[in-house]
Design an enzyme around this catalytic site. Structure first.
Site, PDB file in Angstrom:
ATOM      1  CG  HIS A 182      35.005  77.802  41.882  1.00  0.00           C
ATOM      2  ND1 HIS A 182      36.225  77.173  41.949  1.00  0.00           N
ATOM      3  CD2 HIS A 182      35.125  78.925  42.642  1.00  0.00           C
ATOM      4  CE1 HIS A 182      37.040  77.881  42.720  1.00  0.00           C
ATOM      5  NE2 HIS A 182      36.387  78.946  43.155  1.00  0.00           N
TER       6      HIS A 182
ATOM      7  CG  HIS B  10      36.856  86.983  49.315  1.00  0.00           C
ATOM      8  ND1 HIS B  10      38.078  87.305  48.766  1.00  0.00           N
ATOM      9  CD2 HIS B  10      36.478  85.831  48.699  1.00  0.00           C
ATOM     10  CE1 HIS B  10      38.418  86.404  47.868  1.00  0.00           C
ATOM     11  NE2 HIS B  10      37.452  85.499  47.799  1.00  0.00           N
TER      12      HIS B  10
END
Length: 765
Positions: free
Chosen positions: A291, A102
């Site tokens: 993920h 992020h």
């Protein structure tokens, strides 16, 4: 003091003579009174006075770190779970990968802004975006590392390196790491992140309620950043944005507007990741690779979660998103509202994410927080261990953005390739992760540390290392004489050099004169570069280059990149001398020429400006929402210019006849091609009045007040230097009777700064 009636409930300011509305500090500001004011102060952010480490040599300090020990220290923190914020699966790695992702994921290719390079994740608004929920805890967990290494290790480098270490402790082989990121010391006040309707809380307490992202339902479509508006009509992201929704890093994991449509989600993903410089394979690698680790958190509805860090109370000491349910962490944690893990082994690198995604069928479900997610229909689907409750097994989870990879034909093809060749997938994710976390660092000359990969990657805009002896002062003098003896005009030479160098942008350190990409596609044919004239200049300079190089003994050579810049410097010296001011323009050789094969045409085409006030270029085919002068300010900031540098360069380029189309807008002189302060003298003179040519007020006549004769024409990008109070005061310095010599010398310094902007091989930045 005399009492006054106060029907509006205004509080009296504790400072004499002033009243303010509401809480202290909410008085109208300059920008409230004058909303159309050009914010020139945006050019003066990150002043040395704001940096407590301005006296530090970061490059030397970082290189002196025991890098092996640093990584060991980080890895020990990653497996030392703290009671105040327990680690999922007793391993902080997954949440640190999210922190690094992020931090880097704000990068966008359109203007090069965002990214991990300055550690902007520490400041508003990014630190308080809903998508960054609980990352404040991640940074506090690694504070002991920052504390130990102090000034020798920036937050920006530590955040990315912690992400790499996290991957490594979960058995993933990273591609490499480069240090060299230098921390910002104040929030970024200039980057436009799109409409920020959300007030920084995870839930809007309006009567209409809100969805789990914290937006009132009637605002959901407004928070979509698509030019077309509602999802039924969107077609393109607002330029230069990359994230599709306000307060998100990429896309809404539930689908556009939370609609849980995987097809729509795939369209969002493709456009968003493209805007962040990723192709389809890199996009799938990042999603599937990321993920493979950890879980998503959605145990508690958003309306129970407290304010973001910037809105939290003082005793929170920078922590946000207080969760009052249960312990407020561990199994009660909420971030994006989606709950669960993607794989049965969330702390180990494997291919289970893709295998499970394609092996099982998935149905829609709601998380405890009310967010839309997907769970396997098949009864034989594996379970995943609970992150905190020993012995408890949970269903697997997929997001709509995961299902999108399965339903989109192009993404599905990439997924199938990755499933059939796990080693290929591992390498693809390693390289995509390296690109994600290093994309905004610029040339490899800025890379520090022992783990810098040897391989040159196309997105790094490689330029061959200098492999020849540099020209001497005598050689430079000889080359200048050859340039002056050619038929090339001052205007043409200056234009070629400026076009080559001024494509640089300080945001991600891309572009610039090194490499001579002005002679290659796509830059060679950009309209604002005067392509016909440019190629005449390049042909002549290539002849001079060939003649000079063939006459040298040994390894001495001159590159085309150097010769283009030298041509501009030579022309400026002539223009100043013709105006009566002798000056020597600095020239530093050492640039090299790159090749078309080492130039990513699509990537470089993003550097083409839609508007460039330095050359009075404005693409009328683009629909603009802001004024031309505001785009001009943005261009000046991307060039890392101060207000005086912006002003003096514009005035000089005008009298040197640099308009892209050879128009005379702003050429306020009777002697174009000479480096005079005439632009500023006319601009500040009261002998003229400025009359719009039409109601659009894009073009103006400058008329003599006595006879009404239209003496000159101008654009908004010319007149702003007389209209804006800060810029006018600078213009008056150069317009004064003693301003000519100062103008020339300041122009030369600013010119050299632009020519040297990308020379990280010889400068420390």
């Amino acid at each position: 003091m005399k009492n006054i009636e106060n029907p509006e409930g205004l509080e009296k300011c504790p400072f004499r003579g002033t009243r303010i509305g509401g809480a202290i500090g909410t008085a109208p500001r300059t920008d409230d009174w004058w909303p159309n004011r050009l914010q020139v102060e945006l050019l003066h952010q990150e002043q040395p006075v704001s940096n407590p480490l301005s006296d530090e040599d970061y490059k030397t300090a970082f290189n002196n770190i025991d890098f092996k020990q640093l990584k060991q220290d980080i890895k020990e923190v990653l497996i030392d779970s703290k009671d105040w914020w327990p680690a999922d699966y007793k391993n902080y790695g997954p949440q640190m990968i999210r922190m690094a992702w992020h931090s880097a994921g704000t990068y966008r290719i359109a203007d090069g802004r965002g990214g991990a390079a300055q550690g902007m994740q520490r400041f508003a608004p990014i630190n308080s975006w809903w998508d960054n929920g609980n990352i404040d805890k991640s940074r506090r967990l690694i504070w002991p590392i920052k504390k130990k290494y102090g000034a020798a290790l920036s937050w920006a480098d530590l955040i990315v390196l912690t992400g790499n270490c996290s991957l490594e402790i979960m058995n993933f082989p990273t591609f490499g790491f480069a240090g060299g990121r230098r921390d910002a010391w104040e929030p970024d006040r200039s980057t436009y992140w799109g409409p920020e309707f959300w007030n920084g809380k995870p839930y809007d307490e309006s009567p209409t309620g809100g969805n789990h992202l914290g937006h009132p339902e009637e605002m959901v479509n407004e928070n979509l950043r698509w030019v077309g508006g509602p999802k039924e009509d969107y077609h393109d992201l607002e330029n230069p944005l990359a994230a599709t929704h306000s307060n998100l890093i990429y896309v809404n994991p539930e689908g556009p507007g939370g609609n849980m449509d995987p097809v729509d989600s795939a369209r969002n993903i493709r456009e968003s990741f493209k805007r962040m410089a990723m192709d389809d394979e890199e996009t799938v690698a990042l999603i599937a690779g990321g993920h493979a680790f950890g879980k998503s958190h959605g145990a508690v509805p958003a309306d129970k979660i407290g304010a973001a860090p910037e809105a939290a109370s003082i005793e929170a000491q920078g922590f946000g998103w207080h969760n009052p349910v249960g312990t407020g962490n561990a199994e009660y944690t909420s971030t994006n509202g989606i709950e669960g893990s993607w794989t049965p082994n969330p702390t180990n690198w494997d291919n289970d994410y893709l295998i499970n995604l394609f092996k099982f069928d998935w149905e829609q479900k709601k998380s405890p927080a009310g967010a839309g997610q997907w769970t396997p229909i098949n009864p034989d689907a594996p379970k995943t261990p609970d992150a905190h409750i020993d012995g408890k097994m949970d269903d697997l989870m997929m997001m709509t953005s995961d299902i999108a990879l399965k339903v989109d034909p192009a993404y599905r093809k990439v997924c199938e390739k990755f499933m059939s060749d796990f080693d290929y997938f591992t390498n693809a994710f390693a390289k995509a992760w390296f690109k994600l976390t290093h994309r905004d660092m610029g040339p490899k000359d800025r890379y520090l540390g022992p783990e810098v990969p040897q391989e040159d990657l196309l997105w790094q805009d490689p330029v061959p290392a200098c492999n020849h002896e540099l020209v001497t002062d005598l050689d430079i003098a000889d080359l200048k004489n050859q340039i002056l003896a050619s038929d090339l005009s001052v205007s043409a030479l200056v234009s070629a050099a400026w076009s080559s160098a001024a494509v640089y942008r300080h945001s991600d350190k891309r572009g610039g004169a090194n490499g001579a990409r002005i002679a290659l596609e796509p830059q060679n044919n950009w309209e604002m570069n005067r392509p016909t004239e440019l190629n005449q200049v390049l042909d002549t300079l290539k002849e001079i280059q060939s003649k000079f190089n063939s006459n040298q003994s040994g390894d001495k050579q001159i590159s085309l990149a150097d010769l283009i810049v030298l041509g501009g410097c030579t022309a400026i010296e002539k223009a100043a001398n013709d105006a009566g001011t002798h000056v020597q323009v600095p020239f530093t050789p050492g640039r090299m020429d790159t090749t078309q094969e080492l130039t990513d045409v699509e990537s470089f085409d993003w550097l083409k400006p839609v508007s460039d006030g330095f050359r009075n270029y404005h693409n009328d085919k683009v629909g603009y929402r802001v004024s031309t002068e505001r785009i001009f300010l943005d261009k000046a900031q991307l060039l890392n210019l101060s207000a005086p540098e912006w002003t003096v360069l514009t005035g000089g380029l005008r009298v040197l006849d640099q308009n892209f189309d050879h128009s005379k807008h702003g050429v306020f002189t009777e002697r174009p091609g000479q480096l005079t302060n005439d632009f500023f003298q006319v601009l500040t003179s009261m002998d003229y009045e400025w009359v719009p040519k039409s109601s659009s007020k894009l073009l103006f006549d400058i008329k003599n007040r006595e006879n009404g004769e239209a003496k000159y024409t101008a654009t908004r990008c010319d007149l702003i230097f007389g209209s804006n109070s800060q810029l006018r005061n600078i213009a008056e310095v150069y317009a004064a009777d003693d301003g000519q010599e100062r103008f020339v010398h300041d122009f030369v310094k600013a010119w050299d700064k632009v020519m040297m902007a990308d020379r990280y091989d010889v400068k420390d930045d």
